[in-house]
Enzyme design. Structure first.
Site, mmCIF file in Angstrom:
data_model
loop_
_atom_site.group_PDB
_atom_site.id
_atom_site.type_symbol
_atom_site.label_atom_id
_atom_site.label_comp_id
_atom_site.label_asym_id
_atom_site.label_seq_id
_atom_site.Cartn_x
_atom_site.Cartn_y
_atom_site.Cartn_z
ATOM 1 N N THR A 1 1.205 -0.984 -0.046
ATOM 2 C CA THR A 1 0.058 0.264 -0.209
ATOM 3 C C THR A 1 0.616 1.427 0.000
ATOM 4 O O THR A 1 2.103 0.890 0.706
ATOM 5 C CB THR A 1 -0.829 0.087 0.806
ATOM 6 O OG1 THR A 1 0.335 0.544 2.501
ATOM 7 C CG2 THR A 1 -2.000 -1.249 1.496
ATOM 8 N N HIS A 2 0.260 2.586 -0.693
ATOM 9 C CA HIS A 2 1.274 3.101 -0.753
ATOM 10 C C HIS A 2 3.083 2.924 -1.294
ATOM 11 O O HIS A 2 3.912 3.853 -1.074
ATOM 12 C CB HIS A 2 1.504 4.029 0.729
ATOM 13 C CG HIS A 2 0.388 4.669 1.293
ATOM 14 N ND1 HIS A 2 -0.391 5.358 0.762
ATOM 15 C CD2 HIS A 2 0.104 3.170 2.671
ATOM 16 C CE1 HIS A 2 -1.208 5.931 2.149
ATOM 17 N NE2 HIS A 2 -1.757 4.589 2.519
ATOM 18 N N SER B 1 19.057 -0.804 -25.386
ATOM 19 C CA SER B 1 19.674 0.868 -25.812
ATOM 20 C C SER B 1 20.112 1.041 -27.140
ATOM 21 O O SER B 1 20.838 -0.083 -26.993
ATOM 22 C CB SER B 1 19.697 1.841 -24.980
ATOM 23 O OG SER B 1 20.342 2.600 -24.511
ATOM 24 N N LYS C 1 20.860 -2.595 -21.333
ATOM 25 C CA LYS C 1 19.636 -2.219 -20.961
ATOM 26 C C LYS C 1 18.460 -3.579 -21.911
ATOM 27 O O LYS C 1 18.704 -3.860 -22.173
ATOM 28 C CB LYS C 1 18.781 -0.845 -21.533
ATOM 29 C CG LYS C 1 19.188 0.055 -21.330
ATOM 30 C CD LYS C 1 18.912 0.532 -19.475
ATOM 31 C CE LYS C 1 17.425 1.362 -18.992
ATOM 32 N NZ LYS C 1 18.186 2.653 -19.682
ATOM 33 N N ASN D 1 14.819 -3.080 -21.803
ATOM 34 C CA ASN D 1 13.382 -1.976 -21.567
ATOM 35 C C ASN D 1 11.686 -2.190 -22.085
ATOM 36 O O ASN D 1 11.986 -3.015 -22.919
ATOM 37 C CB ASN D 1 13.631 -0.768 -22.031
ATOM 38 C CG ASN D 1 14.968 0.521 -22.521
ATOM 39 O OD1 ASN D 1 15.145 0.535 -20.984
ATOM 40 N ND2 ASN D 1 15.766 1.231 -23.284
ATOM 41 N N GLU E 1 5.146 -0.062 -21.372
ATOM 42 C CA GLU E 1 5.473 1.783 -21.362
ATOM 43 C C GLU E 1 4.253 1.834 -22.320
ATOM 44 O O GLU E 1 3.949 3.357 -21.924
ATOM 45 C CB GLU E 1 6.531 2.008 -21.240
ATOM 46 C CG GLU E 1 7.640 1.873 -20.224
ATOM 47 C CD GLU E 1 9.340 1.879 -21.388
ATOM 48 O OE1 GLU E 1 9.403 3.486 -20.692
ATOM 49 O OE2 GLU E 1 9.931 1.509 -21.615
ATOM 50 N N GLN F 1 -20.444 12.590 -38.119
ATOM 51 C CA GLN F 1 -19.768 12.271 -38.773
ATOM 52 C C GLN F 1 -17.895 12.347 -38.167
ATOM 53 O O GLN F 1 -17.427 11.251 -37.975
ATOM 54 C CB GLN F 1 -19.262 13.017 -39.786
ATOM 55 C CG GLN F 1 -18.624 12.298 -40.588
ATOM 56 C CD GLN F 1 -18.301 13.462 -42.338
ATOM 57 O OE1 GLN F 1 -18.583 12.552 -43.366
ATOM 58 N NE2 GLN F 1 -17.614 13.642 -42.417
HETATM 59 N N1 ARG Z 1 -20.934 10.460 -43.625
HETATM 60 C C1 ARG Z 1 -21.998 10.494 -42.945
HETATM 61 C C2 ARG Z 1 -22.026 10.132 -41.098
HETATM 62 O O1 ARG Z 1 -20.864 9.403 -40.811
HETATM 63 C C3 ARG Z 1 -23.172 9.698 -43.432
HETATM 64 C C4 ARG Z 1 -24.642 10.483 -43.040
HETATM 65 C C5 ARG Z 1 -24.770 11.183 -44.034
HETATM 66 N N2 ARG Z 1 -25.379 12.140 -43.755
HETATM 67 C C6 ARG Z 1 -26.036 13.212 -44.932
HETATM 68 N N3 ARG Z 1 -27.266 13.488 -44.367
HETATM 69 N N4 ARG Z 1 -25.376 14.172 -45.202
HETATM 70 O O2 ARG Z 1 -22.416 10.300 -40.392
#
Ligand code: ARG
Length: 454
Positions: free
Chosen positions: A145-146, A267, A273, A275, A280, A312
């Site tokens: 702990t700690h 390294s 080393k 690593n 990481e 989108q």
């Molecule tokens: N490329 C658009 C998206 O990924 C698809 C839907 C587009 N619809 C529209 N009415 N422009 O959201």
């Protein structure tokens, strides 16, 4: 000079949404079949569409598809190509559908697969942990702990703590899967569609257990993406914590483990080393997964109903998260089995008498001393040993007895193994408890393999 900026490029998503081609085509095939079944388009047109979509898919998989950025997105690219391949029948595919419910469908189908892959991968990580726990089942190590040595625990108990974390991750992913398991197709642009569609048929064809209840919600909802990314963020946090421990344990200062050669690097200037780069990087990559989650939550927070083009922007971060999670899972499933525990080192540290101070207090409790008082006596005793530069084990009995008359020769019988064995209640580190927990974990993983997960 003609370098007028191409603003249209700002709206283009084809370089990343093409990744959804399988889902998009599967959705279109089901939609075309449904339209024909309902008499909305002819059976011949539907057959031509389904056949043409199969060819499109093949072209994409062969790397022969003529992707065109001027067509903006995946949906338009596929529809245009279908038109080239089969002619005017292609124009009937988009009857009773909008890109808004189409993309919502694609994202749900993709999320479902991403969940299944992550869960299968996490089962592999769990199996690796259980394999290590079995291999080193009796080994006692210092528990912390700690980041201060605290009490002896079984190495297997420590590993099973991570097993539990991944169990919860699997639970969260499964929860996300259930929420994604709703068909949005049939919602149209936002209000539904004016054709006698059969959404239940679509749901069956595409393997959804339910259809969405509200068209406006269905086209604007990306909660399931947030849920996947949140589950991924938590899961990466677990990998990051494990990474931190592996990195510490692999250091000369701890000297607890040796990682397999293929998961360490040398390294360029320091020949000694080894690593732990993979651990990481897993710790480092956790940051971008958190970032993706924050980005999506922020994108969504101000959106009015229903579809907005902002949506989108859900994709790039999501795909990056899917890839980061999946590759991290694969690395750990491969790296863990090659971990070598330096058994003598961890057992000798676990046996240092300083680690047994709590047990000595409990020993006094066994002689009738109230715990608070016993704790006080042991604190004084530890300070005394510190000043003298000796361990509790080297302290002569008469000195013990100066702190409490209740001490007798029994104090020398308290070992790391006895300390661990004493913690014999549910969830504790006593060997029989750990053996039970291990067997139960193995059963859980075996049951999931027989298909209980999905
Ligand atoms: N490329 C658009 C998206 O990924 C698809 C839907 C587009 N619809 C529209 N009415 N422009 O959201």
């Amino acid at each position: 000079m003609n370098d007028a900026p191409n603003f249209a490029a700002y709206t283009v998503s084809i370089h990343y949404d093409r990744r959804l081609y399988r889902q998009d085509i599967a959705g279109s095939v089901a939609h075309a079949r449904m339209l024909a079944r309902q008499g909305i388009i002819s059976a011949e047109d539907a057959a031509a569409i389904v056949d043409g979509l199969g060819r499109v898919r093949q072209e994409i998989e062969d790397g022969a598809f003529p992707w065109d950025a001027s067509l903006e997105d995946l949906h338009m690219n596929i529809e245009r190509r279908l038109h080239r391949l089969i002619g005017p029948a292609a124009g009937r595919l988009h009857t009773g559908r909008s890109r808004n419910d189409q993309i919502a469908l694609d994202m749900r189908l993709y999320t479902r697969e991403a969940v299944a892959d992550a869960v299968a991968g996490l089962r592999g990580v769990q199996r690796a942990l259980l394999g290590l726990a079995r291999r080193y089942q009796p080994v006692v190590m210092p528990g912390y702990t700690h980041l201060q040595r605290a009490q002896p625990v079984l190495f297997a108990h420590h590993l099973l703590a991570y097993f539990e974390m991944f169990q919860r991750d699997i639970g969260r992913l499964d929860d996300c899967r259930r929420r994604a398991d709703v068909l949005p197709l049939g919602s149209g642009a936002l209000a539904g569609v004016p054709y006698p569609t059969d959404r239940e048929f679509l749901a069956r064809e595409l393997g959804f257990s339910r259809i969405s209840a509200n068209s406006m919600d269905a086209v604007s909802d990306r909660d399931f993406v947030v849920e996947f990314m949140a589950a991924a963020a938590l899961c990466m946090m677990h990998f990051s914590r494990m990474s931190e421990e592996l990195i510490l344990w692999a250091s000369g200062e701890f000297g607890f483990i040796r990682l397999a050669d293929e998961f360490t690097t040398g390294s360029s200037i320091m020949p000694q080393k080894r690593n732990p780069d993979f651990a990481e990087l897993a710790r480092g990559k956790t940051g971008r997964v958190y970032g993706g989650l924050m980005a999506l939550l922020t994108t969504l927070k101000g959106l009015p109903l229903t579809y907005n083009r902002d949506l989108q922007e859900d994709k790039e971060g999501f795909f990056d998260t899917v890839d980061t999670l999946q590759t991290t899972i694969a690395v750990f499933a491969a790296m863990l089995p090659g971990l070598e525990l330096q058994t003598e080192r961890v057992e000798s540290l676990a046996g240092e008498s300083g680690m047994l101070a709590t047990d000595l207090a409990d020993y006094l409790v066994g002689k009738g001393v109230p715990f608070r008082e016993a704790h006080g006596i042991m604190r004084e005793l530890c300070r005394h040993c510190d000043r003298q530069g000796i361990g509790l084990a080297e302290l002569p009995l008469e000195q013990y007895q100066r702190f409490s008359p209740h001490f007798d020769r029994g104090v020398y019988g308290i070992t790391a193994a006895a300390s661990a064995a004493a913690r014999n209640n549910p969830g504790g580190t006593a060997p029989p408890r750990v053996a039970e927990a291990l067997a139960q974990a193995e059963r859980a993983v075996a049951e999931s393999e027989s298909g209980a997960d999905y």
